[in-house]
Design a protein around this motif. Sequence first.
Motif, PDB file in Angstrom:
ATOM      1  N   ILE A  64       0.838  -1.199   0.000  1.00 32.91           N
ATOM      2  CA  ILE A  64       0.000   0.000   0.000  1.00 32.91           C
ATOM      3  C   ILE A  64       0.871   1.247   0.000  1.00 32.91           C
ATOM      4  O   ILE A  64       0.648   2.191  -0.761  1.00 32.91           O
ATOM      5  N   LEU A  65       1.909   1.264   0.841  1.00 34.88           N
ATOM      6  CA  LEU A  65       2.786   2.434   0.903  1.00 34.88           C
ATOM      7  C   LEU A  65       3.543   2.623  -0.408  1.00 34.88           C
ATOM      8  O   LEU A  65       3.788   3.748  -0.844  1.00 34.88           O
ATOM      9  N   ALA A 107      -4.202  -0.100   7.476  1.00 33.95           N
ATOM     10  CA  ALA A 107      -4.169  -1.528   7.174  1.00 33.95           C
ATOM     11  C   ALA A 107      -3.529  -2.278   8.338  1.00 33.95           C
ATOM     12  O   ALA A 107      -2.795  -1.701   9.142  1.00 33.95           O
ATOM     13  N   PRO A 108      -3.791  -3.576   8.463  1.00 31.76           N
ATOM     14  CA  PRO A 108      -3.128  -4.374   9.496  1.00 31.76           C
ATOM     15  C   PRO A 108      -1.602  -4.258   9.352  1.00 31.76           C
ATOM     16  O   PRO A 108      -1.111  -4.158   8.235  1.00 31.76           O
ATOM     17  N   ASN A 118     -12.767  -6.314   6.708  1.00 30.91           N
ATOM     18  CA  ASN A 118     -11.610  -6.355   5.801  1.00 30.91           C
ATOM     19  C   ASN A 118     -10.908  -4.999   5.812  1.00 30.91           C
ATOM     20  O   ASN A 118     -11.159  -4.134   4.987  1.00 30.91           O
ATOM     21  N   HIS A 119     -10.006  -4.825   6.760  1.00 28.57           N
ATOM     22  CA  HIS A 119      -9.362  -3.529   6.939  1.00 28.57           C
ATOM     23  C   HIS A 119      -8.294  -3.254   5.886  1.00 28.57           C
ATOM     24  O   HIS A 119      -7.980  -2.092   5.607  1.00 28.57           O
ATOM     25  N   THR A 120      -7.715  -4.293   5.316  1.00 29.79           N
ATOM     26  CA  THR A 120      -6.753  -4.090   4.230  1.00 29.79           C
ATOM     27  C   THR A 120      -7.455  -3.483   3.024  1.00 29.79           C
ATOM     28  O   THR A 120      -6.972  -2.522   2.422  1.00 29.79           O
ATOM     29  N   GLN A 121      -8.610  -4.023   2.676  1.00 26.12           N
ATOM     30  CA  GLN A 121      -9.384  -3.491   1.556  1.00 26.12           C
ATOM     31  C   GLN A 121      -9.841  -2.066   1.850  1.00 26.12           C
ATOM     32  O   GLN A 121      -9.793  -1.178   0.987  1.00 26.12           O
ATOM     33  N   LEU A 122     -10.257  -1.825   3.080  1.00 25.64           N
ATOM     34  CA  LEU A 122     -10.713  -0.509   3.495  1.00 25.64           C
ATOM     35  C   LEU A 122      -9.592   0.521   3.349  1.00 25.64           C
ATOM     36  O   LEU A 122      -9.791   1.613   2.809  1.00 25.64           O
ATOM     37  N   SER A 123      -8.405   0.170   3.808  1.00 26.89           N
ATOM     38  CA  SER A 123      -7.271   1.087   3.742  1.00 26.89           C
ATOM     39  C   SER A 123      -6.879   1.363   2.301  1.00 26.89           C
ATOM     40  O   SER A 123      -6.593   2.511   1.930  1.00 26.89           O
TER      41      SER A 123
END
Length: 367
Positions: free
Chosen positions: A7-8, A225-226, A242-247
């Motif tokens: 993501i970064l 994200a986690p 789904n926090h990865t998708q959210l982020s």
Amino acid sequence: MESLVAILATVTAVNALAVPAEIEERRTASYASSWDLKEFTSLVVFGDSYSDDSRLGYFIDHEGAAPPVGWENPVNYHAATGGRVWPQYVKQYTTTSDLNVYNYAVSGAVCSNNITPRYFSAIDAPFPALAQYEIPAYIADSRYVEDDGTDFIEGAEDGRVYAFWDGTNDLGFSAFIQDEQVAGTNLTTYINCIYNQMQRVYDNGGRNFVLFNVAPLYFAPEYAAPPYDVGVNQYWLDKPKNHTQLSGRMLEQVVTVNAIFDYRTPFAVEIKKRYPGARIAVFDVHGLMTDIYNNPSEYLNGTAPLDVTGYVNRCNTTGGDCVTNPSPDSFLWYDELHPSEQAERVIARAFVNVVKGMSKWATYWSD
């Protein structure tokens, strides 16, 4: 599952595309020539909880009724940051010790309730928005004359700066990130709204504008994200799992909006000639807060180990039983969603330099 590292990396790649070399060159060359404010006497602020002193509190305390024309917004020492917000620190840091601050920001606000209305039970109505409340409130105050014959809004337009910092709620929960915007609207509708509100202030005489871009919300614990994410909390009781998708979704929204700000501002000012005689600085608060995240020792100064992924104030899902870290200046975030008071001090210092026309965090445009 997409990792935080991935993501970064995406953020870096998108940002590299969003700010091309010619804009970077213009950013450096235009400090003195494009922003020639001779005197900074008044600051007028529009936005949300990242800027709000006491306005939402007034609505709550008065059963949803708006403050009267000519209401003096008191300083809030327990704002959403846990302390004061950045406009009050601008007043402290500027060499103009008698700087007038007129803060119309309302916690929970969006640009328009015709795009992303967010209901607030404490006032039995949507949060007051820029389009429906903040801009009209300022315009009314700008025409208000006190009983002694003095103008409520003091000082000439030449020394007045209008700051717009919005987007946290528009892009967040109960809004775009959950596809809960009004049917037929999208991110470009939101961006149009921002420029339309600037137009309303311009039409009322405003000539000096600072447009904050959107903060890196995907770093905030609420949207991280986690392993830096948080689950259900006081701000988001039905948060998806789904926090990865959210982020990742928040990242895409933020960098898209900020890229459009970078391109649309010079287009509106220099090509479309939308704001003749105006000066507009785009304040890259996203870049500044990202730098705090990556280089905390240059900005944070608490006694505890510096922390850019955790937060100061931890409460239960009803906002109660809060436990506050004794070293708040060690943190980038005050709670799941809001910057810490120390982060807002950093933003205020940078803002003062933006107004001086000498900030590496700003791009300056004028007709």
